[in-house]
Design an enzyme around this catalytic site. Sequence first.
Site, PDB file in Angstrom:
ATOM      1  N   ASP A 106       0.727  -1.566   0.094  1.00  0.00           N
ATOM      2  CA  ASP A 106       0.208  -0.439  -0.149  1.00  0.00           C
ATOM      3  C   ASP A 106       0.562   1.178  -0.325  1.00  0.00           C
ATOM      4  O   ASP A 106       0.342   2.341  -0.362  1.00  0.00           O
ATOM      5  CB  ASP A 106      -1.290   0.120   1.147  1.00  0.00           C
ATOM      6  CG  ASP A 106      -0.836   0.075   2.198  1.00  0.00           C
ATOM      7  OD1 ASP A 106       0.481  -0.279   2.640  1.00  0.00           O
ATOM      8  OD2 ASP A 106      -1.150   0.039   2.788  1.00  0.00           O
ATOM      9  N   GLY A 107       2.119   0.989   0.596  1.00  0.00           N
ATOM     10  CA  GLY A 107       3.057   2.760   0.919  1.00  0.00           C
ATOM     11  C   GLY A 107       3.259   2.768  -0.926  1.00  0.00           C
ATOM     12  O   GLY A 107       3.013   3.636  -1.886  1.00  0.00           O
ATOM     13  N   SER A 108       3.994   1.428  -1.577  1.00  0.00           N
ATOM     14  CA  SER A 108       4.161   1.815  -2.874  1.00  0.00           C
ATOM     15  C   SER A 108       2.275   2.269  -3.885  1.00  0.00           C
ATOM     16  O   SER A 108       3.270   3.076  -4.475  1.00  0.00           O
ATOM     17  CB  SER A 108       4.216   0.774  -4.088  1.00  0.00           C
ATOM     18  OG  SER A 108       5.083   0.151  -2.991  1.00  0.00           O
ATOM     19  N   ASP A 153       1.397 -10.709   3.252  1.00  0.00           N
ATOM     20  CA  ASP A 153       0.217 -10.914   4.596  1.00  0.00           C
ATOM     21  C   ASP A 153      -1.307 -10.867   3.891  1.00  0.00           C
ATOM     22  O   ASP A 153      -1.758 -10.867   4.908  1.00  0.00           O
ATOM     23  CB  ASP A 153       0.936  -9.165   4.823  1.00  0.00           C
ATOM     24  CG  ASP A 153       2.145  -9.638   5.851  1.00  0.00           C
ATOM     25  OD1 ASP A 153       2.806 -10.069   5.250  1.00  0.00           O
ATOM     26  OD2 ASP A 153       2.249  -8.497   5.835  1.00  0.00           O
ATOM     27  N   GLU A 252       3.042 -11.617  13.671  1.00  0.00           N
ATOM     28  CA  GLU A 252       3.982 -10.810  14.204  1.00  0.00           C
ATOM     29  C   GLU A 252       3.110  -9.234  15.241  1.00  0.00           C
ATOM     30  O   GLU A 252       3.430  -8.893  15.762  1.00  0.00           O
ATOM     31  CB  GLU A 252       5.019 -10.588  13.661  1.00  0.00           C
ATOM     32  CG  GLU A 252       5.149  -9.753  12.136  1.00  0.00           C
ATOM     33  CD  GLU A 252       5.311  -9.265  11.434  1.00  0.00           C
ATOM     34  OE1 GLU A 252       5.099  -8.856  10.655  1.00  0.00           O
ATOM     35  OE2 GLU A 252       7.006  -8.813  11.712  1.00  0.00           O
ATOM     36  N   GLN A 288       9.436 -16.995   5.111  1.00  0.00           N
ATOM     37  CA  GLN A 288       8.373 -16.919   3.965  1.00  0.00           C
ATOM     38  C   GLN A 288       8.346 -15.986   2.986  1.00  0.00           C
ATOM     39  O   GLN A 288       7.254 -16.735   2.150  1.00  0.00           O
ATOM     40  CB  GLN A 288       7.438 -15.753   5.145  1.00  0.00           C
ATOM     41  CG  GLN A 288       6.968 -16.432   6.580  1.00  0.00           C
ATOM     42  CD  GLN A 288       6.448 -16.060   7.495  1.00  0.00           C
ATOM     43  OE1 GLN A 288       5.736 -15.639   7.818  1.00  0.00           O
ATOM     44  NE2 GLN A 288       7.524 -15.304   8.683  1.00  0.00           N
ATOM     45  N   ARG A 289       9.375 -14.732   2.629  1.00  0.00           N
ATOM     46  CA  ARG A 289       8.692 -14.295   1.350  1.00  0.00           C
ATOM     47  C   ARG A 289       9.829 -14.674   0.194  1.00  0.00           C
ATOM     48  O   ARG A 289       9.865 -14.776  -1.047  1.00  0.00           O
ATOM     49  CB  ARG A 289       9.778 -13.472   1.571  1.00  0.00           C
ATOM     50  CG  ARG A 289       9.412 -11.798   1.826  1.00  0.00           C
ATOM     51  CD  ARG A 289       9.514 -10.294   1.873  1.00  0.00           C
ATOM     52  NE  ARG A 289       9.765  -9.530   2.817  1.00  0.00           N
ATOM     53  CZ  ARG A 289       8.408  -9.113   2.458  1.00  0.00           C
ATOM     54  NH1 ARG A 289       8.055  -9.209   1.897  1.00  0.00           N
ATOM     55  NH2 ARG A 289       8.257  -8.387   3.636  1.00  0.00           N
ATOM     56  N   ARG A 645      11.412 -34.008 -26.486  1.00  0.00           N
ATOM     57  CA  ARG A 645      11.760 -35.411 -24.962  1.00  0.00           C
ATOM     58  C   ARG A 645      10.489 -35.075 -24.943  1.00  0.00           C
ATOM     59  O   ARG A 645       9.411 -34.353 -24.301  1.00  0.00           O
ATOM     60  CB  ARG A 645      12.844 -34.896 -23.932  1.00  0.00           C
ATOM     61  CG  ARG A 645      13.611 -34.980 -24.637  1.00  0.00           C
ATOM     62  CD  ARG A 645      14.362 -36.378 -24.851  1.00  0.00           C
ATOM     63  NE  ARG A 645      15.820 -36.485 -25.212  1.00  0.00           N
ATOM     64  CZ  ARG A 645      16.128 -35.990 -26.447  1.00  0.00           C
ATOM     65  NH1 ARG A 645      15.052 -36.063 -27.152  1.00  0.00           N
ATOM     66  NH2 ARG A 645      17.542 -36.604 -26.577  1.00  0.00           N
TER      67      ARG A 645
END
Length: 749
Positions: A106-108, A153, A252, A288-289, A645
Amino acid sequence: MKKRIGVLTSGGDAPGMNAAVRAVVRGGLSSGAEMFAIYEGYSGMIDGGNSVRTMDWSSVGGILHRGGTVIGSARSDAFRTVEGRRRAVRNLLEHDIDALVVIGGDGSLTGANVLRQEWSDHLVALLEAGEITPQQAEDHAYLTIAGIVGSIDNDMWGTDMTIGADTALHRIIAATDAISSTAASHQRAFVLEVMGRHAGYLALMSALASGADFAFIPESPPDVPDWRATLCEILSDGRKEGRRDSMVIVAEGAVDREGNPITAEDVRSAIAEGLNEDVRITVLGHVQRGGSPSAFDRILSTRMGVAAVRTIMEATPEDEPMLIGISSNRIVRRGLMECVNHNQEINAAINARDFNKAMEMRGPGFQSAFRTLRTLVRAMPHEAPPNQRRLRIGIMNAGGPAPGMNAAIRAAVRLILDKGHVPIGIERGFRGLVYGEMRELKWMDVDGWAALGGSELGTSRKVPRENEYYTMARQLEDNKIDALLMVGGWAGYQSCINLYNERSVFKAFDIPIVCVPASINNNLPGADFSIGSDTALNSIADVVDKIKQSAVASNRCFVVEVMGGYCGYLALMSALASGAERAYLHEEGVTLSDLEKDIHFLNEGFRHGKRLGLIIRNEKSNPLYDTNFLAALFEQEGGDLFNVRMAVLGHLQQGGDPTPYDRNTATLLTASAIEIVVEACSASEEEPPAICLGLVDDRFTQTHLYQVSRIFDQEFERPKKQWWMRLRPLASMLAQPSQDSEGINYPEM
Ligand code: ADP
């Protein structure tokens, strides 16, 4: 002049970003635009120069399966300043770029919106400074923006899923599975911290998928005066039932009702003191990333990427920036700032301890998953409710094995016991029902089943013959079965339909019958997704990645045969997930003229520098043009350009531990099935339901068994209408440069 579009990845990286970049670039080129990648996010936009690079078709080859982002991502403090953004505008205009696809959090996206709002001010200033020409200012009077949320997230309002969240769940589940095996060996409790500062999605879904004992999420703290006591009570109840290990998952950003953080260490000390046990903490962090994106993330990114380009190509000057999301399994566009603002409202609600609002804003799917998790962690063998008899509910698997079947049976057993009834496990499908192979299942019998592939109860493809109906009826009566829950594939559905049709003859069949879809083929009536198909898709994508790697050096084309019966789901979706040139499906048929075109296309491709070809064939797409035939045909016609193949993937597609999606779908569908069955048993006057359950457009739906013949093609054993066929044109669009100069028909997504 051709439209010039820039694509960038910004903020935290997320697996699937590369797939999105690929789709944006190829979708843009197919739309007749010129495409640019802006390396290192906003920081590269400000640096200009080599950070802004033209992209052609092959620049995004071979990146679909890669984690992270190959065009780089960064955070940029300079972009937060007007001067920084002005330099960015100048650099964009140097390439005549006036449209951006921003892939980030959301920052970007907020940053992109700021840039668009200021665009005309920057034009004026740059013009005054003589840095751009009046013509440039006139040609690029406004900036068009489409945003795609890349965030593990899953923390954005306005889209059911963000890019990377499904993959992050895969990583977490790999860890919980590994921890469970060591925890059980030592009788230990584990506390696992997962990401999610304001979002409990990863904690909630991984707790559901791993069969954890408790989860702490920011949106909904435990509503008890003393969470420590409640937690210890739940864990010690589990111990009394015989559990050797326990697992607690903490987001977290978890907080208590007062808004105080609940950290992994808080949870550890609570358990250590309350239960006097050895407790270990695992903080998963950046694992996780990382890694290759899941099949779901690859396909989601691909759908979103093409939709973003379309949004830009169709935008008018007045259009505000749009966010590309997915809702009820359809790609949607919403006002970008509306989504960002709602998202901030959720964060504010959590900070203000307005947890009801936070949960409300997360939407019904999140809420229902949370309710089910709460029921499952509290579920305990109970007495039957007063005035109600203990029901004996038969549960079984039927059809071919599908990963996730065990998760469904586990949920069924625990929820049935929780309601005070008796689960009767019927072994080996309808064979077991005919031969009376059934037993009462206890709480601990299904311990650890959530993570297991295959079918612990056993399954079979047997559809009972008419002369076996009487025996089956006797078995149901002798074992006093009040209701039947079948988790399985088409053989199971057929058998249940037969029972339903014979109700007038055999009283014993006049009980609630509920079918839950489980088949890797994803070919069942009344369900968009069947349990097991996500795992199979991921297994195929994994293997195809490896097959592709084996060919880096040589000019080679692979013909890969996948399962699915007559249903092309696995073939088409794995083609999308692996970037195959072509998928052959029975639904469309395979003709000689198709094959001629494909040969021509392959030859052209290899002549112009292509090094690797990939063709996916559904096992029953055409009985005569089989995998051997296709391989021989391409080999012969490819001449010296490439060799061929083949790989017949076979049974590995039915095996493997279930993915988080399959586990959770299994658990949620089963929870709904148990509700239906128990309710039906107490409403005795009505005709007992005989239904199949499913997820359609992400909603739980019920279809009556007598309607199945209307919506299901019995000859080819697949639904008459299959939602995923609408993605067919997408696969063709991304596989080869368009030769069509007539303009573009965007696929429905
Ligand atoms: P994410 O996109 O993952 O939420 P950040 O919040 O760090 O990550 O944002 C990424 C970048 O977007 C920042 O480094 C900054 O360059 C830009 N950005 C974020 N918020 C703004 C804002 N309000 N104005 C301008 N740029 C912003």
